[in-house]
Design an enzyme around this catalytic site. Structure first.
Site, short mmCIF file in Angstrom:
data_model
loop_
_atom_site.label_atom_id
_atom_site.label_comp_id
_atom_site.label_asym_id
_atom_site.label_seq_id
_atom_site.Cartn_x
_atom_site.Cartn_y
_atom_site.Cartn_z
CE LYS A 38 -17.39 0.41 -57.55
NZ LYS A 38 -16.21 0.53 -57.43
NE ARG A 43 -11.62 -8.29 -54.33
CZ ARG A 43 -11.54 -7.04 -54.44
NH1 ARG A 43 -12.46 -6.43 -55.03
NH2 ARG A 43 -10.69 -6.29 -53.78
N GLY A 111 -10.50 2.23 -60.38
CA GLY A 111 -9.39 1.91 -59.72
C GLY A 111 -9.10 0.50 -59.36
NE ARG A 140 -8.79 6.61 -57.70
CZ ARG A 140 -9.61 5.82 -57.52
NH1 ARG A 140 -10.53 5.38 -58.53
NH2 ARG A 140 -9.82 5.37 -56.07
CB SER A 185 -5.62 -0.13 -49.90
OG SER A 185 -5.85 -0.24 -51.25
CD GLN A 187 -8.93 -0.03 -55.28
OE1 GLN A 187 -8.04 0.87 -55.80
NE2 GLN A 187 -10.18 0.28 -55.71
CG ASP A 335 -16.01 2.76 -51.44
OD1 ASP A 335 -14.91 3.50 -51.64
OD2 ASP A 335 -16.04 1.64 -51.90
NE ARG A 366 -15.90 8.99 -53.88
CZ ARG A 366 -15.91 7.89 -54.08
NH1 ARG A 366 -15.74 7.18 -53.06
NH2 ARG A 366 -16.31 7.44 -55.04
NE ARG A 408 -18.47 4.02 -53.85
CZ ARG A 408 -19.40 3.09 -54.22
NH1 ARG A 408 -20.87 3.07 -54.31
NH2 ARG A 408 -18.73 1.89 -54.95
C1 S3P Z 1 -12.46 -1.60 -53.55
C2 S3P Z 1 -11.45 -1.35 -52.52
C3 S3P Z 1 -11.58 0.21 -51.84
C4 S3P Z 1 -12.68 0.86 -52.41
C5 S3P Z 1 -13.30 0.88 -53.76
C6 S3P Z 1 -13.18 -0.96 -54.00
C7 S3P Z 1 -11.88 -2.99 -53.75
O1 S3P Z 1 -10.63 0.95 -52.22
O2 S3P Z 1 -12.67 2.33 -52.02
O3 S3P Z 1 -14.39 1.34 -54.07
O4 S3P Z 1 -12.93 -3.57 -54.53
O5 S3P Z 1 -10.91 -3.48 -53.47
P1 S3P Z 1 -9.24 0.78 -51.32
O6 S3P Z 1 -8.88 -0.43 -51.14
O7 S3P Z 1 -7.89 1.67 -52.34
O8 S3P Z 1 -9.45 1.78 -50.17
#
Ligand code: S3P
Length: 448
Positions: A38, A43, A111, A140, A185, A187, A335, A366, A408
């Site tokens: 995913k 990306r 997210g 969130r 993180s 993200q 995850d 979770r 999940r």
């Molecule tokens: C992800 C980063 C993770 C993960 C999410 C996907 C990503 O989140 O939990 O399912 O693709 O960068 P965080 O980076 O906020 O922990």
């Protein structure tokens, strides 16, 4: 397998998954092909859209989350062929040339879409963007990405003091910064690096622990100047590169493989080979955790495909042992904690999962949901602010489970149900389509 073990019931947007395990139990056998990763799928679509020329994506995940990303990018002028797992072609607009959309961008449940996209959009001077998503996404936290972007000169507004979607962005010329992120993180890191692509000078992100590095690997492959320093846990990107479209081969998602790993481990007499799993070291915390629990997993046919390591994972059922899971391991398996909690129920002794407070702000809380729903099935679980304590050697009994529209959670309880007495009914199972649309079919195929 007799088709009566797994049945689904769909009404409008609600799907119920019913798992009625026969008294003698089931065994799991065979080879499993898992869907594309995913994180890498998001990306590949985004970087393809902002590069020059064509990007070809093989093995894209066809879940709802990457569909949200593709939908947003199309609304800003990227030409993306119909999504399929063979080959998707993205005609990039070139860095800085995403168009102002005429509608609010809809990130759905994703997210990753909203947080990474914010970094991209904030740097598109003279264009206005609005982005939102479903009820879960709107609850969130977004300050974690809004704050560093504001430091770079971005203009962003949102609900609750700029911390929740819907968010509005007036694109600006940004300046590079050094950002010490308080949370590990990917993200956050990726958002800041994407903003850094168009910023003046260098942009550096320092993390408290290393999170998944797919952005760094893929941006470098597209032509960006990215340097990483594992010692200081920092990544630097140089502003204003030329990004050139690439062929991306998406490996299988280890986060999806984790369900079958745990299923085969806890269900007696099982043996599965999970094919083509991405084993990037920033993602293999689940293998390390299960190894600590004395799992029987071997890594076979390891190779590098398009810059990411992949392998087959052979897993055989065995008696797991309880373990303590925390610290730097957490970002590498964030995850997979719901399914790890299911494994812990069947392990000998106690398992303690700590330092995982981030789980409270995922698609659902979770920690709370795993504690309440596992307890409903008869497990002995204590909820902590930052994790879970699970007494092992438990038995589970089927009951009604609420998945809280979290993919999940729904899949973790489907695996728990395979090893539970009687019938389990999982409500809110439509969420599975977010990351694993073929999950139920695969479950049917491997049960014997
Ligand atoms: C992800 C980063 C993770 C993960 C999410 C996907 C990503 O989140 O939990 O399912 O693709 O960068 P965080 O980076 O906020 O922990």
């Amino acid at each position: 397998m007799s088709n009566s073990i797994v049945t689904t019931d769909q009404t409008k947007n609600q799907k119920t998954l019913v798992i009625d395990r026969p008294q003698q139990g089931v065994t799991l056998r065979g080879n499993v092909k898992i869907p594309g990763d995913k994180s890498i799928s998001h990306r590949a679509l985004m970087f393809g859209a902002i590069a020059r020329g064509e990007t070809r994506i093989q093995g894209l995940l066809l879940g709802e989350d990457p569909r949200s990303t593709a939908h947003c990018l199309r609304a800003m002028g990227a030409n993306i062929s119909e999504l399929n797992s063979q080959e998707v072609i993205v005609e990039g607009v070139g860095l800085g040339y995403l168009q102002e959309p005429t509608e609010v961008l809809d990130a759905g449940n994703s997210g990753t879409t909203v947080r990474l996209m914010l970094g991209l959009l904030a740097s598109h001077a003279d264009r206005f963007f609005a982005i939102s998503g479903d009820e879960s996404l709107r609850s969130r936290p977004m300050s974690r990405v809004v704050q560093p972007l504001l430091q770079m000169g971005a203009q962003i507004w949102g609900r609750q003091n700029n911390s929740r979607a819907p968010l509005a962005i007036q694109g600006q010329s940004l300046k590079g910064i050094e950002y010490c992120s308080p949370i590990a993180s990917a993200q956050v890191k990726s958002c800041v690096l994407l903003a850094g692509l168009m910023a003046q000078g260098n942009t550096t992100v320092v993390e408290p622990a290393i999170s998944r590095d797919h952005s760094e690997r893929m941006l470098a492959a597209f032509g960006a100047n990215v340097t990483t320093d594992p010692e200081t846990k920092s990544v630097t990107i140089a502003g204003q590169p030329t990004l050139q479209g690439q062929t991306v081969i998406v490996p299988g998602d280890i986060s999806s493989a984790a369900f079958w790993l745990v299923a085969a481990l806890i269900i007696p007499d099982s043996e599965l080979v999970i094919e083509n799993v991405g084993i990037n070291p920033t993602r293999t915390g689940i293998l390390d955790a299960l190894q600590r629990m004395e799992a029987d997993i071997s890594i076979e046919k390891k190779e590098i495909v398009a810059g990411e390591p992949v392998a087959n994972l052979r897993v055989r059922s065995c008696q797991l042992k309880g373990a303590e899971i925390g610290g730097n391991l957490i970002p590498r398996l964030i995850d997979e904690i719901p399914i790890l909690a299911v494994a812990a129920v069947f392990a000998k002794g106690k398992t303690l999962i700590r330092d995982a407070e981030e789980l409270r702000v995922k698609e659902s809380d979770r920690i709370a949901v795993m504690a309440s729903q596992l307890t409903k099935m008869g497990a002995v679980v204590t909820e902590h602010p930052d994790g879970l304590e699970i007494q092992g050697e438990g038995t589970l009994t089927g009951t009604d489970i609420e998945a809280h529209n979290d993919h999940r959670i729904a899949m973790s309880f489907a695996i728990a149900a395979l090893n539970a007495k009687g019938k389990t009914t999982i409500h809110g199972a439509q969420a599975v389509d977010i990351s694993y649309p073929d999950f139920t079919e695969t479950l049917q195929d491997i049960c014997q």
